[in-house]
Design a protein around this motif. Structure first.
Motif, PDB file in Angstrom:
ATOM      1  N   CYS A   1       1.178  -1.125  -0.232  1.00  0.00           N
ATOM      2  CA  CYS A   1      -0.272   0.093  -0.219  1.00  0.00           C
ATOM      3  C   CYS A   1       1.204   1.362   0.114  1.00  0.00           C
ATOM      4  N   CYS A   2       2.143   1.324   0.819  1.00  0.00           N
ATOM      5  CA  CYS A   2       3.065   2.608   0.886  1.00  0.00           C
ATOM      6  C   CYS A   2       4.088   2.219   0.232  1.00  0.00           C
ATOM      7  N   GLY A   3       4.623   1.326  -0.110  1.00  0.00           N
ATOM      8  CA  GLY A   3       6.011   0.970  -0.549  1.00  0.00           C
ATOM      9  C   GLY A   3       7.250   0.727   0.584  1.00  0.00           C
ATOM     10  N   THR A   4       7.458   0.258   2.036  1.00  0.00           N
ATOM     11  CA  THR A   4       7.741   0.632   3.058  1.00  0.00           C
ATOM     12  C   THR A   4       7.919  -0.541   3.052  1.00  0.00           C
ATOM     13  N   ASP A   5       9.118  -0.891   4.152  1.00  0.00           N
ATOM     14  CA  ASP A   5       9.461  -2.482   4.387  1.00  0.00           C
ATOM     15  C   ASP A   5       8.051  -2.864   5.850  1.00  0.00           C
ATOM     16  N   GLU A   6       7.826  -3.976   6.247  1.00  0.00           N
ATOM     17  CA  GLU A   6       6.989  -3.910   7.074  1.00  0.00           C
ATOM     18  C   GLU A   6       7.563  -3.520   8.517  1.00  0.00           C
ATOM     19  N   LEU A   7       8.719  -3.061   8.982  1.00  0.00           N
ATOM     20  CA  LEU A   7       9.009  -2.390  10.701  1.00  0.00           C
ATOM     21  C   LEU A   7       8.749  -1.060  10.324  1.00  0.00           C
ATOM     22  N   MET A   8       8.250  -0.279   9.123  1.00  0.00           N
ATOM     23  CA  MET A   8       7.728   0.914   9.242  1.00  0.00           C
ATOM     24  C   MET A   8       6.444   1.049  10.136  1.00  0.00           C
ATOM     25  N   ASN A   9       6.307   2.011  11.132  1.00  0.00           N
ATOM     26  CA  ASN A   9       4.999   1.410  11.796  1.00  0.00           C
ATOM     27  C   ASN A   9       4.185   2.836  12.302  1.00  0.00           C
ATOM     28  N   GLU A  10       4.456   4.490  11.123  1.00  0.00           N
ATOM     29  CA  GLU A  10       4.787   5.292  12.124  1.00  0.00           C
ATOM     30  C   GLU A  10       3.212   5.741  10.900  1.00  0.00           C
TER      31      GLU A  10
END
Length: 204
Positions: A125-134
């Motif tokens: 959905c946003c092209g970031t790795d799974e660790l992104m939680n912000e």
């Protein structure tokens, strides 16, 4: 998961351990049964579209929700430091070891492998790795307003942004919206974003 999270309905920030999870998708977080009931009309479609195992990892620290899929990264790319990366989002020299671990130790099951190696997956959905939680910066494609600075300012993400040019490993092959999300404009948050980004020397 973050120590504190936001209720998906009332947006109150509290200890993640005190929040209730949606029993079906395990992703949405609520203060109490009343908040969960009131959010049901908004959450119903997303919960119904759930395809299973990623859902308990969808919640972001700011109370937004990743609405894409968790996808195992299997392609090669060169990161910003010029390091060649490959399958499982590891350096090329470690690819065969991580593949063996996936196939042998975890029997090719992504659910099990994810618990061991979450950084090998990306959110579509946003092209970031799974660790992104912000927060999921979907810029208008999500069921709830985007929470990024640019959408708050009513501006599209700059064309030079590497994520939107598909230049980062987690964003490769994705066509991501640049926004702005018309639901997100907020004069107060826009002013704070402008000041904060200017102070930090970030692109406007």
């Amino acid at each position: 998961m973050a120590a504190e999270s936001t209720c998906f309905y009332c947006r109150k920030l509290t200890s993640t351990k005190k929040l209730r999870r949606c029993g079906r998708c395990l992703g949405a977080l609520y203060c109490n049964p009343d908040c969960q009931k009131k959010d049901r009309p908004n959450h119903r479609d997303l919960c119904g579209e759930s395809d299973g195992w990623p859902d308990k990892y969808r919640g972001c620290k700011d109370g937004s929700l990743h609405e894409g899929k968790l996808e195992l990264m299997t392609w090669e790319y060169t990161d910003e430091d010029g390091i060649q990366m490959g399958w499982g989002n590891v350096v090329i020299e470690e690819v065969e070891d991580i593949k063996r671990k996936f196939k042998v130790d975890y029997k090719g099951k992504k659910r099990l492998f994810f618990k061991y190696w979450p950084q090998g997956f990306r959110w579509t959905c946003c092209g970031t790795d799974e660790l992104m939680n912000e927060g999921c910066d979907h810029h208008g494609s999500g069921s709830k307003p985007c929470t990024c600075d640019f959408c708050h300012m009513g501006r599209p993400v700059p064309a030079s942004d590497s994520i939107h040019r598909g230049q980062t490993g987690p964003s490769m092959g994705l066509r991501l919206r640049r926004g702005p999300d018309p639901r997100s404009f907020n004069p107060t948050l826009a002013a704070l974003a402008l000041k904060g980004r200017a102070t930090l020397g970030l692109e406007l």
